[in-house]
Write a protein that holds these residues in place. Structure first.
Motif, PDB file in Angstrom:
ATOM      1  N   GLU A  59     -21.655 -18.667 -22.127  1.00  0.00           N
ATOM      2  CA  GLU A  59     -22.383 -19.647 -21.474  1.00  0.00           C
ATOM      3  C   GLU A  59     -21.802 -19.631 -20.146  1.00  0.00           C
ATOM      4  OE1 GLU A  59     -23.911 -22.525 -19.532  1.00  0.00           O
ATOM      5  OE2 GLU A  59     -21.701 -22.842 -19.755  1.00  0.00           O
ATOM      6  N   ALA A  60     -20.530 -19.498 -19.822  1.00  0.00           N
ATOM      7  CA  ALA A  60     -19.954 -19.526 -18.657  1.00  0.00           C
ATOM      8  C   ALA A  60     -20.169 -18.132 -17.813  1.00  0.00           C
ATOM      9  CB  ALA A  60     -18.291 -19.387 -18.861  1.00  0.00           C
ATOM     10  N   PHE A  61     -20.703 -17.194 -18.393  1.00  0.00           N
ATOM     11  CA  PHE A  61     -20.811 -15.962 -17.493  1.00  0.00           C
ATOM     12  C   PHE A  61     -22.494 -15.984 -17.720  1.00  0.00           C
ATOM     13  CE2 PHE A  61     -16.328 -15.033 -18.262  1.00  0.00           C
ATOM     14  CZ  PHE A  61     -16.188 -14.524 -16.932  1.00  0.00           C
ATOM     15  N   GLY A  62     -23.289 -16.717 -17.916  1.00  0.00           N
ATOM     16  CA  GLY A  62     -24.655 -16.553 -17.804  1.00  0.00           C
ATOM     17  C   GLY A  62     -25.385 -15.844 -18.882  1.00  0.00           C
ATOM     18  N   ILE A  63     -24.927 -15.557 -19.942  1.00  0.00           N
ATOM     19  CA  ILE A  63     -25.391 -14.832 -21.044  1.00  0.00           C
ATOM     20  C   ILE A  63     -26.440 -15.721 -21.798  1.00  0.00           C
ATOM     21  CG2 ILE A  63     -25.058 -13.180 -23.229  1.00  0.00           C
ATOM     22  CD1 ILE A  63     -22.847 -12.146 -21.847  1.00  0.00           C
ATOM     23  N   GLN A  64     -27.677 -15.776 -21.872  1.00  0.00           N
ATOM     24  CA  GLN A  64     -28.615 -16.765 -22.417  1.00  0.00           C
ATOM     25  C   GLN A  64     -28.604 -16.537 -24.126  1.00  0.00           C
ATOM     26  OE1 GLN A  64     -29.488 -19.532 -21.144  1.00  0.00           O
ATOM     27  NE2 GLN A  64     -30.505 -20.066 -23.158  1.00  0.00           N
ATOM     28  N   ALA A  65     -28.640 -15.410 -24.292  1.00  0.00           N
ATOM     29  CA  ALA A  65     -29.279 -15.056 -25.770  1.00  0.00           C
ATOM     30  C   ALA A  65     -27.953 -14.167 -26.548  1.00  0.00           C
ATOM     31  CB  ALA A  65     -30.332 -14.132 -25.860  1.00  0.00           C
ATOM     32  N   LEU A  66     -27.455 -14.472 -27.590  1.00  0.00           N
ATOM     33  CA  LEU A  66     -26.637 -13.869 -28.375  1.00  0.00           C
ATOM     34  C   LEU A  66     -26.932 -13.894 -29.941  1.00  0.00           C
ATOM     35  CD1 LEU A  66     -23.388 -15.759 -28.822  1.00  0.00           C
ATOM     36  CD2 LEU A  66     -25.310 -16.657 -27.146  1.00  0.00           C
ATOM     37  N   SER A  83     -16.233 -25.131 -28.286  1.00  0.00           N
ATOM     38  CA  SER A  83     -17.310 -24.322 -27.636  1.00  0.00           C
ATOM     39  C   SER A  83     -17.630 -25.326 -26.172  1.00  0.00           C
ATOM     40  CB  SER A  83     -18.744 -24.189 -28.590  1.00  0.00           C
ATOM     41  OG  SER A  83     -18.967 -25.733 -28.662  1.00  0.00           O
ATOM     42  N   GLN A  84     -17.197 -26.575 -26.142  1.00  0.00           N
ATOM     43  CA  GLN A  84     -17.528 -27.585 -25.163  1.00  0.00           C
ATOM     44  C   GLN A  84     -19.169 -27.527 -25.007  1.00  0.00           C
ATOM     45  OE1 GLN A  84     -15.028 -29.219 -22.911  1.00  0.00           O
ATOM     46  NE2 GLN A  84     -14.137 -28.881 -24.683  1.00  0.00           N
ATOM     47  N   ASN A  85     -19.610 -27.683 -26.123  1.00  0.00           N
ATOM     48  CA  ASN A  85     -21.146 -27.876 -26.434  1.00  0.00           C
ATOM     49  C   ASN A  85     -21.902 -26.719 -25.642  1.00  0.00           C
ATOM     50  OD1 ASN A  85     -21.374 -30.202 -27.850  1.00  0.00           O
ATOM     51  ND2 ASN A  85     -21.056 -31.543 -26.008  1.00  0.00           N
ATOM     52  N   ALA A  86     -21.288 -25.385 -25.560  1.00  0.00           N
ATOM     53  CA  ALA A  86     -22.017 -24.431 -24.987  1.00  0.00           C
ATOM     54  C   ALA A  86     -23.234 -24.142 -25.686  1.00  0.00           C
ATOM     55  CB  ALA A  86     -20.962 -23.243 -24.944  1.00  0.00           C
ATOM     56  N   ASP A  87     -23.130 -24.083 -27.038  1.00  0.00           N
ATOM     57  CA  ASP A  87     -24.320 -23.738 -27.752  1.00  0.00           C
ATOM     58  C   ASP A  87     -25.516 -24.283 -27.539  1.00  0.00           C
ATOM     59  OD1 ASP A  87     -22.778 -25.665 -29.290  1.00  0.00           O
ATOM     60  OD2 ASP A  87     -24.296 -25.683 -30.642  1.00  0.00           O
ATOM     61  N   LYS A  88     -25.395 -25.442 -27.190  1.00  0.00           N
ATOM     62  CA  LYS A  88     -26.857 -26.177 -26.887  1.00  0.00           C
ATOM     63  C   LYS A  88     -27.461 -25.606 -25.539  1.00  0.00           C
ATOM     64  CE  LYS A  88     -25.406 -30.175 -23.472  1.00  0.00           C
ATOM     65  NZ  LYS A  88     -25.619 -31.530 -23.367  1.00  0.00           N
ATOM     66  N   TRP A  89     -26.758 -24.761 -24.577  1.00  0.00           N
ATOM     67  CA  TRP A  89     -27.420 -24.274 -23.702  1.00  0.00           C
ATOM     68  C   TRP A  89     -28.066 -22.833 -23.849  1.00  0.00           C
ATOM     69  CZ3 TRP A  89     -28.200 -27.948 -20.473  1.00  0.00           C
ATOM     70  CH2 TRP A  89     -27.419 -28.907 -20.144  1.00  0.00           C
ATOM     71  N   ARG A 205     -36.235 -26.697 -19.862  1.00  0.00           N
ATOM     72  CA  ARG A 205     -35.520 -27.066 -21.279  1.00  0.00           C
ATOM     73  C   ARG A 205     -34.023 -27.790 -20.821  1.00  0.00           C
ATOM     74  NH1 ARG A 205     -33.511 -21.911 -24.730  1.00  0.00           N
ATOM     75  NH2 ARG A 205     -31.628 -23.044 -25.588  1.00  0.00           N
ATOM     76  N   PHE A 206     -33.375 -27.316 -19.885  1.00  0.00           N
ATOM     77  CA  PHE A 206     -32.225 -27.694 -19.331  1.00  0.00           C
ATOM     78  C   PHE A 206     -32.282 -29.122 -18.562  1.00  0.00           C
ATOM     79  CE2 PHE A 206     -29.985 -23.327 -18.836  1.00  0.00           C
ATOM     80  CZ  PHE A 206     -30.143 -23.149 -20.188  1.00  0.00           C
TER      81      PHE A 206
END
Length: 236
Positions: A59-66, A83-89, A205-206
């Motif tokens: 998330e921090a580096f702008g990778i949207q899909a994993l 994750s600091q809620n990173a997965d929701k994004w 969405r965001f």
């Protein structure tokens, strides 16, 4: 003009009118730096903490899909503290097998780069990031699988200069992703590259995710729509 800007209309859930300008600008900047042409595959991680740490890095580096290949150990599970809620994004796809995951990525035009210590491994900085690339990180104990090696277009290793010859997988992923983004900006001229339609959908969405108390607002909106529907039936 958005619904929020029309006279007499109230902003709808997900409309940027719910956001302060600074928050909207931050979301717009984040989306401008998002990509789906660099992705990460986590193969049968044994420690959920590592999964969540990699989510945060992506998330921090702008990778949207994993992609997460489920293994025999504890399955992927979110941990908000790590994750600091990173997965929701993010868009996380789960797979039952490495072969199924990597064959789909290859069919979609991705080059597969795996982390692996062998004689043919190259420094990541020597690999091309001009096209679509998937970085594959293997299980903490066994490394990448035979299927991953068989389907890989290249293997790479992070140069080590101390007595220790291995890194925690989440640390290796963070170093690899940072170097990959750097190479992309050289090879492609920029990192963020979402098509406008995708970017517009992601912004909406965001905006929705960023609205505090969105469940309460959605419930209130639904009640308003029901009242309007009843009034319409009564007047007809």
């Amino acid at each position: 003009m958005s619904e929020a800007g029309r006279a007499g209309d109230e902003p709808r859930l997900g409309d940027p009118g719910f956001l302060v300008p600074e928050r909207k600008a931050r979301i717009d900047a984040v989306v401008a730096n998002r990509t789906r042409t660099l992705t990460v595959v986590m193969e049968a991680f044994a420690d959920p903490q590592n999964v969540n740490a990699v989510l945060r890095t992506c998330e921090a580096f702008g990778i949207q899909a994993l992609h997460v290949v489920e293994g025999p150990m504890k399955p992927y599970d979110r941990n908000k503290k790590i994750s600091q809620n990173a997965d929701k994004w993010l868009d996380v796809t789960r797979w039952r097998s490495t072969r199924e995951c990597l064959e789909r990525l290859k069919a979609d035009g991705f080059a597969i780069y795996v982390t692996h210590l062998d004689e043919g491994a190259r420094p990541l900085a020597e690999l091309s990031f001009a096209g679509k690339v998937a970085l594959v990180f293997g299980n903490e104990h066994r490394g990448v699988s035979d299927d991953a090696l068989a389907l890989a277009d290249a293997s790479y290793a992070i140069p080590m200069r101390g007595f220790v010859q291995s890194l925690n997988v989440s640390v290796a992923a963070a170093i690899s992703i940072a170097k990959a983004v750097e190479r992309r900006e050289i090879d492609r001229g920029r990192h963020g590259d979402l098509p406008e339609a995708d970017a517009a959908a992601l912004r909406e969405r965001f905006y929705l995710l960023a609205v505090k108390q969105r469940a309460r607002i959605a419930k209130a909106e639904a009640a308003v729509l029901r009242r309007e529907a009843r009034r319409g039936r009564t007047s007809s």
